[in-house]
Motif scaffolding. Structure first.
Motif, mmCIF file in Angstrom:
data_model
loop_
_atom_site.group_PDB
_atom_site.id
_atom_site.type_symbol
_atom_site.label_atom_id
_atom_site.label_comp_id
_atom_site.label_asym_id
_atom_site.label_seq_id
_atom_site.Cartn_x
_atom_site.Cartn_y
_atom_site.Cartn_z
ATOM 1 N N GLY A 210 1.226 -1.131 -0.161
ATOM 2 C CA GLY A 210 0.489 0.129 0.000
ATOM 3 C C GLY A 210 0.952 1.454 0.392
ATOM 4 N N GLY A 211 1.978 1.245 0.754
ATOM 5 C CA GLY A 211 2.824 2.385 0.174
ATOM 6 C C GLY A 211 3.457 2.608 -0.518
ATOM 7 N N VAL A 212 4.170 1.164 -0.900
ATOM 8 C CA VAL A 212 4.238 1.465 -2.239
ATOM 9 C C VAL A 212 3.311 2.171 -3.393
ATOM 10 C CG1 VAL A 212 6.063 0.006 -4.470
ATOM 11 C CG2 VAL A 212 6.468 -0.848 -1.914
ATOM 12 N N GLN A 213 2.559 1.914 -3.566
ATOM 13 C CA GLN A 213 1.568 2.340 -4.461
ATOM 14 C C GLN A 213 0.973 3.387 -4.286
ATOM 15 O OE1 GLN A 213 -1.642 0.037 -5.361
ATOM 16 N NE2 GLN A 213 -3.182 0.966 -4.619
ATOM 17 N N ALA A 214 1.091 3.816 -3.130
ATOM 18 C CA ALA A 214 0.372 5.567 -2.526
ATOM 19 C C ALA A 214 1.746 5.948 -3.226
ATOM 20 C CB ALA A 214 0.112 5.329 -0.909
ATOM 21 N N LEU A 215 2.894 5.907 -2.739
ATOM 22 C CA LEU A 215 4.068 6.675 -3.603
ATOM 23 C C LEU A 215 4.589 6.921 -4.632
ATOM 24 C CD1 LEU A 215 6.251 6.153 -0.203
ATOM 25 C CD2 LEU A 215 4.566 8.498 -0.423
ATOM 26 N N MET A 216 4.275 5.516 -5.470
ATOM 27 C CA MET A 216 4.623 6.184 -6.755
ATOM 28 C C MET A 216 4.093 7.013 -7.406
ATOM 29 S SD MET A 216 5.469 3.150 -8.306
ATOM 30 C CE MET A 216 5.061 1.725 -7.776
ATOM 31 N N PRO A 217 3.630 8.087 -7.281
ATOM 32 C CA PRO A 217 3.922 8.996 -7.995
ATOM 33 C C PRO A 217 4.360 10.109 -7.731
ATOM 34 C CG PRO A 217 1.251 9.003 -7.312
ATOM 35 C CD PRO A 217 2.028 7.317 -7.080
ATOM 36 N N VAL A 218 4.865 10.290 -6.706
ATOM 37 C CA VAL A 218 6.417 10.961 -5.975
ATOM 38 C C VAL A 218 7.910 10.416 -6.443
ATOM 39 C CG1 VAL A 218 7.508 11.173 -3.919
ATOM 40 C CG2 VAL A 218 5.064 11.204 -3.811
ATOM 41 N N PHE A 219 7.657 9.377 -6.952
ATOM 42 C CA PHE A 219 9.108 8.208 -7.858
ATOM 43 C C PHE A 219 9.123 9.116 -9.680
ATOM 44 C CE2 PHE A 219 9.522 6.149 -4.254
ATOM 45 C CZ PHE A 219 10.817 5.418 -4.020
ATOM 46 N N ALA A 220 7.665 8.558 -9.728
ATOM 47 C CA ALA A 220 7.767 9.308 -10.926
ATOM 48 C C ALA A 220 7.955 10.556 -11.107
ATOM 49 C CB ALA A 220 5.874 8.839 -12.027
ATOM 50 N N ARG A 221 7.103 11.540 -11.069
ATOM 51 C CA ARG A 221 7.373 13.030 -10.839
ATOM 52 C C ARG A 221 8.505 13.703 -10.258
ATOM 53 N NH1 ARG A 221 3.218 17.864 -9.525
ATOM 54 N NH2 ARG A 221 5.116 18.195 -7.847
ATOM 55 N N ILE A 223 11.210 11.968 -8.753
ATOM 56 C CA ILE A 223 12.506 11.209 -8.690
ATOM 57 C C ILE A 223 13.230 10.600 -9.750
ATOM 58 C CG2 ILE A 223 13.624 8.967 -7.778
ATOM 59 C CD1 ILE A 223 11.699 9.057 -4.933
ATOM 60 N N PHE A 224 11.828 10.441 -10.846
ATOM 61 C CA PHE A 224 12.436 10.263 -12.333
ATOM 62 C C PHE A 224 12.020 11.319 -13.331
ATOM 63 C CE2 PHE A 224 10.827 5.747 -10.318
ATOM 64 C CZ PHE A 224 12.574 5.957 -10.255
ATOM 65 N N HIS A 225 11.631 11.950 -12.891
ATOM 66 C CA HIS A 225 11.435 13.615 -13.374
ATOM 67 C C HIS A 225 10.513 13.216 -14.303
ATOM 68 C CE1 HIS A 225 14.219 15.362 -10.468
ATOM 69 N NE2 HIS A 225 15.087 14.310 -11.094
ATOM 70 N N GLY A 226 9.497 11.806 -14.021
ATOM 71 C CA GLY A 226 8.180 12.038 -16.009
ATOM 72 C C GLY A 226 7.537 12.784 -15.024
ATOM 73 N N GLY A 227 5.759 12.257 -15.940
ATOM 74 C CA GLY A 227 4.587 12.292 -15.679
ATOM 75 C C GLY A 227 3.913 11.214 -15.793
ATOM 76 N N SER A 228 3.067 11.740 -15.917
ATOM 77 C CA SER A 228 1.876 10.701 -16.250
ATOM 78 C C SER A 228 2.059 8.958 -17.079
ATOM 79 C CB SER A 228 0.558 10.963 -16.627
ATOM 80 O OG SER A 228 0.647 11.301 -17.959
ATOM 81 N N LYS A 229 3.030 9.106 -18.127
ATOM 82 C CA LYS A 229 2.650 8.232 -18.564
ATOM 83 C C LYS A 229 4.402 7.498 -18.102
ATOM 84 C CE LYS A 229 2.674 10.329 -23.266
ATOM 85 N NZ LYS A 229 3.110 10.439 -24.558
ATOM 86 N N SER A 230 5.297 7.878 -17.433
ATOM 87 C CA SER A 230 5.638 8.266 -16.475
ATOM 88 C C SER A 230 5.822 6.348 -15.175
ATOM 89 C CB SER A 230 7.397 8.465 -15.436
ATOM 90 O OG SER A 230 8.093 9.175 -16.721
ATOM 91 N N LEU A 231 4.051 7.118 -14.279
ATOM 92 C CA LEU A 231 3.806 6.738 -13.558
ATOM 93 C C LEU A 231 3.209 5.232 -14.469
ATOM 94 C CD1 LEU A 231 2.370 6.382 -11.074
ATOM 95 C CD2 LEU A 231 0.739 7.883 -11.794
ATOM 96 N N GLY A 232 2.304 5.622 -15.362
ATOM 97 C CA GLY A 232 1.944 4.344 -16.013
ATOM 98 C C GLY A 232 2.913 3.199 -16.027
ATOM 99 N N LEU A 233 3.136 3.353 -16.404
ATOM 100 C CA LEU A 233 5.115 2.939 -16.807
ATOM 101 C C LEU A 233 5.312 1.494 -15.614
ATOM 102 C CD1 LEU A 233 7.088 4.577 -19.329
ATOM 103 C CD2 LEU A 233 6.003 2.574 -19.983
ATOM 104 N N LEU A 234 5.668 2.170 -15.042
ATOM 105 C CA LEU A 234 6.051 1.917 -13.304
ATOM 106 C C LEU A 234 4.750 0.999 -13.114
ATOM 107 C CD1 LEU A 234 6.865 5.211 -11.691
ATOM 108 C CD2 LEU A 234 8.926 2.822 -11.933
ATOM 109 N N MET A 235 3.757 1.752 -12.810
ATOM 110 C CA MET A 235 2.129 0.615 -12.822
ATOM 111 C C MET A 235 2.626 -0.585 -13.479
ATOM 112 S SD MET A 235 0.904 1.316 -9.890
ATOM 113 C CE MET A 235 -0.797 1.449 -10.325
ATOM 114 N N ALA A 236 3.132 -0.735 -15.405
ATOM 115 C CA ALA A 236 2.681 -1.339 -16.301
ATOM 116 C C ALA A 236 3.582 -3.175 -15.567
ATOM 117 C CB ALA A 236 2.489 -1.143 -17.187
ATOM 118 N N ALA A 237 4.932 -2.212 -15.296
ATOM 119 C CA ALA A 237 5.829 -3.432 -14.283
ATOM 120 C C ALA A 237 5.616 -3.281 -13.772
ATOM 121 C CB ALA A 237 7.470 -2.197 -14.863
ATOM 122 N N SER A 238 5.329 -3.521 -12.302
ATOM 123 C CA SER A 238 4.977 -4.221 -11.698
ATOM 124 C C SER A 238 3.570 -5.234 -11.290
ATOM 125 C CB SER A 238 4.008 -3.372 -10.794
ATOM 126 O OG SER A 238 3.680 -4.292 -9.423
#
Length: 391
Positions: A210-221, A223-238
């Motif tokens: 639950g913590g990993v999922q909640a903080l995923m937008p923080v990592f996407a924007r 830490i990885f300096h991306g946007g909604s597409k980056s978030l989608g890629l992270l979720m898709a990889a999982s």
């Protein structure tokens, strides 16, 4: 798609990791509070009819979310309230749906495969949904995801209506009071060592997930300096890792050996979270999430298979309600605590601690494996899974 859209919308509106965690908390705290009652209802009433009700209410939630978005009236408190409502619906839907799996199969020997195939479909959606969701958010905004989610329930409801099932018969236990059945289910689950041990480990993994999922937008924007597409890629990889895990489980014939599988896959998940927390590049984070997604999926689905295999039939709904509490009900506490902790020590360090917690829990569970097997073996013999005792 709706999950990723809600997360991205909240973080875009507030820039707050804490509010991101609060939304995750509100979406599942009602599941934690209501799941035990839902388990009793699943054991007392027609599960097919209950599913029609819960899926209709979930569709209504998606419609309201879409209308608020397109009318530009949506606020964070709307999202929190609607998330709480959906969590309440899921509190009843999940244990009922898990118990309903048994009603849909003719041969109980197919139970393990049925659960694994169900997990395959769920995780295929987790793979495809966030990927499409990230693209749709970038092109058309979050509202499109809310609309597609609402429309998807038409297929769900149609499938339920078209099912031809054996005539449902009232249980003799319906004469007992709800409180008595709640107490009976609680003592049964937590006095039987295998069920208790599996649920405790599942609760730890769920809180960290639950913590990993909640903080995923923080990592996407951030830490990885991306946007909604980056978030989608992270979720898709999982999701891809989870789908791979589901396919692995679907190839197994029964529950034999899964108690050991639970231990090493929980450790894989924890190790994946640790490595992810130290990663600063999107392309390196994705394969790491693939492994952690595999570990999380196999651990949770294996727990489901063992519980559904060893549980007494008249207590199935109640045990699956405790599974729901551990699987989803404790996840909001992980979301809330992780959001709070991330605002103090950073998202990286928060997940680092969570990963180590998972590995410690997996180790403690592994130490209890010999005793767990001694309890489970007579049940397997009774149900014909093991033909003779293993010395």
């Amino acid at each position: 798609m709706q999950l990723i859209a809600v997360s991205w919308l909240v973080y875009s509106m507030t820039n707050s990791a804490f509010l991101l965690g609060l939304v995750g908390f509100s979406s599942q705290i009602s599941t934690f509070l209501l799941a035990p009652l839902a388990g009793v209802i699943a054991d007392r009433h027609n599960r097919h009819r209950l599913l029609l009700i819960t899926q209709s209410l979930a569709m209504l939630q998606a419609i309201v979310l879409y209308v608020l978005y397109v009318t530009h009236t949506i606020a964070v408190w709307h999202i929190i309230l609607l998330s709480f409502f959906l969590g309440a619906v899921n509190a009843f839907d999940i244990p009922v749906r898990q118990s309903f799996t048994v009603d849909m199969i003719n041969d109980r020997e197919d139970l393990s495969n049925a659960i694994a195939l169900n997990s395959s479909m769920v995780n295929a959606a987790r793979l495809i949904g966030p990927s499409i969701g990230g693209i749709l958010i970038a092109l058309f905004g979050e509202g499109t995801c809310f609309l597609f989610n609402a429309l998807s329930y038409i297929a769900v409801l149609f499938s339920l209506v078209m099912m031809k099932l054996p005539r449902w018969e009232r249980s003799s236990h319906q004469k007992e009071s709800v409180v008595l059945q709640l107490r009976e289910g609680f003592f049964y689950a937590f006095n039987f060592m295998p069920i208790r041990t599996i649920l405790i480990l599942l609760a730890v993994i769920s809180m960290v997930a639950g913590g990993v999922q909640a903080l995923m937008p923080v990592f996407a924007r951030d830490i990885f300096h991306g946007g909604s597409k980056s978030l989608g890629l992270l979720m898709a990889a999982s999701g891809l890792g989870a789908l791979t895990g589901a396919i692995y489980l679907a190839g197994r014939k029964n529950a034999l050996g899964l108690s050991r599988v639970i231990a090493w896959t929980a450790a894989i998940f924890g190790a994946g979270v640790i490595v992810f927390s130290r990663t600063s590049m999107l392309m390196l984070a994705m394969p790491v999430l693939l492994f952690s997604g595999f570990g999380m999926m196999v651990q949770m689905a294996s727990s489901n298979i063992i519980l559904q295999t060893i549980v007494e039939e008249d207590k199935r709904g109640r045990v699956m309600s405790f599974y729901t509490m551990a699987f989803m009900g404790l996840s909001p506490f992980g979301s809330l605590f992780s959001g709070f902790l991330a605002s103090r020590i950073g998202a990286n360090n928060t997940l680092l601690g969570g990963g180590f917690l998972c590995i410690m829990a997996a180790g403690i569970y592994a130490l209890h494996l010999p005793k767990l097997r001694s309890f489970v073996r007579p049940v397997y013999i009774k149900k014909g899974i093991i033909t003779e005792p293993i010395q």
